[in-house]
Design a protein around this motif. Sequence first.
Motif, PDB file in Angstrom:
ATOM      1  N   SER A 197       0.714  -1.199   0.007  1.00  0.00           N
ATOM      2  CA  SER A 197      -0.007   0.205   0.085  1.00  0.00           C
ATOM      3  C   SER A 197       0.857   1.252   0.098  1.00  0.00           C
ATOM      4  N   VAL A 198       1.858   1.397  -1.002  1.00  0.00           N
ATOM      5  CA  VAL A 198       2.760   2.414  -0.722  1.00  0.00           C
ATOM      6  C   VAL A 198       2.211   3.338  -1.658  1.00  0.00           C
ATOM      7  N   TYR A 199       1.871   4.822  -1.072  1.00  0.00           N
ATOM      8  CA  TYR A 199       1.442   5.727  -1.841  1.00  0.00           C
ATOM      9  C   TYR A 199       1.952   7.320  -1.345  1.00  0.00           C
ATOM     10  N   VAL A 200       2.270   8.161  -2.259  1.00  0.00           N
ATOM     11  CA  VAL A 200       2.699   9.331  -2.000  1.00  0.00           C
ATOM     12  C   VAL A 200       1.898  10.327  -2.833  1.00  0.00           C
ATOM     13  N   SER A 201       1.086  11.201  -2.268  1.00  0.00           N
ATOM     14  CA  SER A 201       0.106  12.239  -2.709  1.00  0.00           C
ATOM     15  C   SER A 201       1.020  12.817  -3.908  1.00  0.00           C
ATOM     16  N   ARG A 237       5.245  14.218  -4.518  1.00  0.00           N
ATOM     17  CA  ARG A 237       6.034  13.316  -5.537  1.00  0.00           C
ATOM     18  C   ARG A 237       7.429  14.117  -5.595  1.00  0.00           C
ATOM     19  N   GLY A 238       8.377  13.258  -5.618  1.00  0.00           N
ATOM     20  CA  GLY A 238       9.628  13.508  -5.974  1.00  0.00           C
ATOM     21  C   GLY A 238      10.462  14.477  -5.140  1.00  0.00           C
ATOM     22  N   ALA A 239       9.780  14.319  -3.754  1.00  0.00           N
ATOM     23  CA  ALA A 239      10.386  15.348  -2.919  1.00  0.00           C
ATOM     24  C   ALA A 239      11.086  14.424  -1.521  1.00  0.00           C
ATOM     25  N   GLY A 240      11.265  13.359  -2.064  1.00  0.00           N
ATOM     26  CA  GLY A 240      11.849  12.785  -0.739  1.00  0.00           C
ATOM     27  C   GLY A 240      10.840  11.724   0.282  1.00  0.00           C
ATOM     28  N   VAL A 241       9.443  11.886   0.032  1.00  0.00           N
ATOM     29  CA  VAL A 241       8.609  11.415   1.069  1.00  0.00           C
ATOM     30  C   VAL A 241       8.643   9.749   1.112  1.00  0.00           C
ATOM     31  N   PHE A 242       8.762   9.221  -0.056  1.00  0.00           N
ATOM     32  CA  PHE A 242       8.912   7.735   0.141  1.00  0.00           C
ATOM     33  C   PHE A 242      10.193   7.366   0.516  1.00  0.00           C
ATOM     34  N   LYS A 243      11.165   7.860   0.468  1.00  0.00           N
ATOM     35  CA  LYS A 243      12.451   7.744   0.912  1.00  0.00           C
ATOM     36  C   LYS A 243      12.586   7.907   2.320  1.00  0.00           C
ATOM     37  N   HIS A 244      12.013   8.853   2.998  1.00  0.00           N
ATOM     38  CA  HIS A 244      11.699   9.152   4.405  1.00  0.00           C
ATOM     39  C   HIS A 244      11.095   7.837   4.825  1.00  0.00           C
ATOM     40  N   SER A 248       4.261  -3.077 -14.999  1.00  0.00           N
ATOM     41  CA  SER A 248       4.323  -2.029 -15.686  1.00  0.00           C
ATOM     42  C   SER A 248       4.604  -0.573 -14.848  1.00  0.00           C
ATOM     43  N   ASN A 249       4.721  -0.969 -13.653  1.00  0.00           N
ATOM     44  CA  ASN A 249       4.890   0.482 -12.896  1.00  0.00           C
ATOM     45  C   ASN A 249       6.274   0.712 -12.449  1.00  0.00           C
ATOM     46  N   SER A 250       6.822   1.123 -13.815  1.00  0.00           N
ATOM     47  CA  SER A 250       8.515   1.522 -13.730  1.00  0.00           C
ATOM     48  C   SER A 250       8.921   2.429 -12.735  1.00  0.00           C
ATOM     49  N   ARG A 251       8.232   3.529 -12.587  1.00  0.00           N
ATOM     50  CA  ARG A 251       8.501   4.704 -11.686  1.00  0.00           C
ATOM     51  C   ARG A 251       8.817   4.042 -10.126  1.00  0.00           C
ATOM     52  N   ALA A 252       7.834   3.267  -9.899  1.00  0.00           N
ATOM     53  CA  ALA A 252       8.246   2.466  -8.632  1.00  0.00           C
ATOM     54  C   ALA A 252       9.181   1.703  -8.349  1.00  0.00           C
ATOM     55  N   GLN A 253       9.290   0.863  -9.366  1.00  0.00           N
ATOM     56  CA  GLN A 253      10.546  -0.074  -9.523  1.00  0.00           C
ATOM     57  C   GLN A 253      11.816   0.578  -9.364  1.00  0.00           C
ATOM     58  N   GLN A 254      11.864   1.708 -10.151  1.00  0.00           N
ATOM     59  CA  GLN A 254      13.109   2.573 -10.162  1.00  0.00           C
ATOM     60  C   GLN A 254      13.284   3.145  -8.859  1.00  0.00           C
ATOM     61  N   THR A 255      12.249   3.572  -8.293  1.00  0.00           N
ATOM     62  CA  THR A 255      12.419   3.931  -6.884  1.00  0.00           C
ATOM     63  C   THR A 255      13.037   3.038  -6.025  1.00  0.00           C
ATOM     64  N   TYR A 256      12.300   1.988  -6.207  1.00  0.00           N
ATOM     65  CA  TYR A 256      12.813   0.672  -5.004  1.00  0.00           C
ATOM     66  C   TYR A 256      14.313   0.667  -5.225  1.00  0.00           C
ATOM     67  N   GLU A 257      14.807   0.215  -6.570  1.00  0.00           N
ATOM     68  CA  GLU A 257      16.046  -0.183  -6.832  1.00  0.00           C
ATOM     69  C   GLU A 257      17.009   0.990  -6.600  1.00  0.00           C
ATOM     70  N   HIS A 258      16.631   2.419  -6.771  1.00  0.00           N
ATOM     71  CA  HIS A 258      17.403   3.284  -6.437  1.00  0.00           C
ATOM     72  C   HIS A 258      17.882   3.338  -5.077  1.00  0.00           C
ATOM     73  N   LEU A 259      16.707   2.920  -3.957  1.00  0.00           N
ATOM     74  CA  LEU A 259      16.984   2.891  -2.562  1.00  0.00           C
ATOM     75  C   LEU A 259      17.725   1.668  -2.207  1.00  0.00           C
TER      76      LEU A 259
HETATM   77  C1  COA Z   1       6.622   5.466  -6.374  1.00  0.00           C
HETATM   78  C2  COA Z   1       6.319   6.449  -5.257  1.00  0.00           C
HETATM   79  C3  COA Z   1       5.914   5.869  -4.200  1.00  0.00           C
HETATM   80  C4  COA Z   1       7.644   7.223  -5.080  1.00  0.00           C
HETATM   81  O1  COA Z   1       7.461   8.184  -3.948  1.00  0.00           O
HETATM   82  P1  COA Z   1       8.275   9.830  -4.000  1.00  0.00           P
HETATM   83  O2  COA Z   1       7.863  10.237  -2.805  1.00  0.00           O
HETATM   84  O3  COA Z   1       7.745  10.371  -5.112  1.00  0.00           O
HETATM   85  O4  COA Z   1       9.690   9.344  -4.162  1.00  0.00           O
HETATM   86  P2  COA Z   1      10.931   9.902  -3.402  1.00  0.00           P
HETATM   87  O5  COA Z   1      10.987  11.357  -3.865  1.00  0.00           O
HETATM   88  O6  COA Z   1      11.087   9.618  -2.097  1.00  0.00           O
HETATM   89  O7  COA Z   1      11.963   9.047  -4.218  1.00  0.00           O
HETATM   90  C5  COA Z   1      12.873   8.243  -3.733  1.00  0.00           C
HETATM   91  C6  COA Z   1      14.263   8.009  -4.496  1.00  0.00           C
HETATM   92  O8  COA Z   1      13.846   7.352  -5.692  1.00  0.00           O
HETATM   93  C7  COA Z   1      14.444   8.096  -6.848  1.00  0.00           C
HETATM   94  N1  COA Z   1      13.419   8.092  -7.929  1.00  0.00           N
HETATM   95  C8  COA Z   1      12.007   8.432  -8.033  1.00  0.00           C
HETATM   96  N2  COA Z   1      11.842   7.986  -9.141  1.00  0.00           N
HETATM   97  C9  COA Z   1      12.413   7.519  -9.687  1.00  0.00           C
HETATM   98  C10 COA Z   1      12.735   7.106 -11.110  1.00  0.00           C
HETATM   99  N3  COA Z   1      11.613   7.042 -11.911  1.00  0.00           N
HETATM  100  N4  COA Z   1      13.876   6.697 -11.618  1.00  0.00           N
HETATM  101  C11 COA Z   1      15.172   6.853 -10.876  1.00  0.00           C
HETATM  102  N5  COA Z   1      15.020   7.209  -9.568  1.00  0.00           N
HETATM  103  C12 COA Z   1      13.851   7.583  -9.219  1.00  0.00           C
HETATM  104  C13 COA Z   1      14.595   9.643  -6.461  1.00  0.00           C
HETATM  105  O9  COA Z   1      15.150  10.292  -7.085  1.00  0.00           O
HETATM  106  C14 COA Z   1      14.859   9.359  -4.936  1.00  0.00           C
HETATM  107  O10 COA Z   1      16.214   9.080  -4.697  1.00  0.00           O
HETATM  108  P3  COA Z   1      17.046  10.465  -4.193  1.00  0.00           P
HETATM  109  O11 COA Z   1      16.621  11.169  -3.144  1.00  0.00           O
HETATM  110  O12 COA Z   1      18.180   9.990  -4.305  1.00  0.00           O
HETATM  111  O13 COA Z   1      16.913  11.501  -5.409  1.00  0.00           O
HETATM  112  C15 COA Z   1       5.111   7.619  -5.777  1.00  0.00           C
HETATM  113  O14 COA Z   1       5.512   7.861  -7.238  1.00  0.00           O
HETATM  114  C16 COA Z   1       3.819   6.999  -6.033  1.00  0.00           C
HETATM  115  O15 COA Z   1       3.076   7.190  -4.955  1.00  0.00           O
HETATM  116  N6  COA Z   1       3.221   6.390  -7.145  1.00  0.00           N
HETATM  117  C17 COA Z   1       1.852   5.970  -7.107  1.00  0.00           C
HETATM  118  C18 COA Z   1       1.560   4.712  -6.408  1.00  0.00           C
HETATM  119  C19 COA Z   1       2.439   3.660  -6.702  1.00  0.00           C
HETATM  120  O16 COA Z   1       2.945   3.440  -7.481  1.00  0.00           O
HETATM  121  N7  COA Z   1       2.625   2.683  -5.429  1.00  0.00           N
HETATM  122  C20 COA Z   1       3.744   1.822  -5.499  1.00  0.00           C
HETATM  123  C21 COA Z   1       2.997   0.628  -5.658  1.00  0.00           C
HETATM  124  S1  COA Z   1       3.796  -1.043  -5.411  1.00  0.00           S
END
Ligand code: COA
Length: 160
Positions: A85-89, A93-100, A125-136
Amino acid sequence: MKITIRNAKLTDAKTIADFNYSIAAETEHIVLDRKRLLRGVKALLKDDSKGFYILAEVGGRVAGQLMITYEWSDWRCATFWWIQSVYVSKEFRGAGVFKHLYRHIKKRAKKNKLVCGLRLYVERSNSRAQQTYEHLGMRKADYNLYEIDFVIKRSGKSKR
Ligand SMILES: CC(C)(COP(=O)(O)OP(=O)(O)OC[C@H]1O[C@@H](n2cnc3c(N)ncnc32)[C@H](O)[C@@H]1OP(=O)(O)O)[C@@H](O)C(=O)NCCC(=O)NCCS
């Protein structure tokens, strides 16, 4: 931007249910039954054995969330915490909320001797979330996920 993390309370149920509704719509194009969803959120908030939610707040507003549920690992004689249930408004987004949220939960899990790791699943298909998880620092696991879902119907199901 100051981001603070706290455990969710029963009074957060509506906010969490709304976020979950948005996750399903945005990432899987599924319309959830709101009443059932709210019951599901409240059931966990009332029962620690099911798991817990943490919330990220910015200026007193809830900006993001994640849920933890448990999986016993007999191999490790310990429990995996599943991040769900990962979600950021959108506005935060892109401001470090999920990172925290992630760093908080990782620190808490590492401190807990009964926890052997973190796991999560993510839509293919959720590449943004995948990239975020791998980045972290999370690694793509060597498993495929299989299921039979008795509640939510999807296309491309098995015939049995
Ligand atoms: C995926 C999601 C949770 C990310 O939340 P967020 O608060 O925007 O992410 P953050 O700003 O904390 O980013 C975390 C790190 O990932 C990196 N990152 C984020 N998007 C990235 C991308 N597309 N490619 C590479 N890195 C990425 C950021 O740069 C950051 O690292 P940094 O601080 O070193 O720069 C948010 O986009 C979301 O809620 N999406 C819709 C719901 C969803 O997809 N949920 C997941 C279901 S599994």
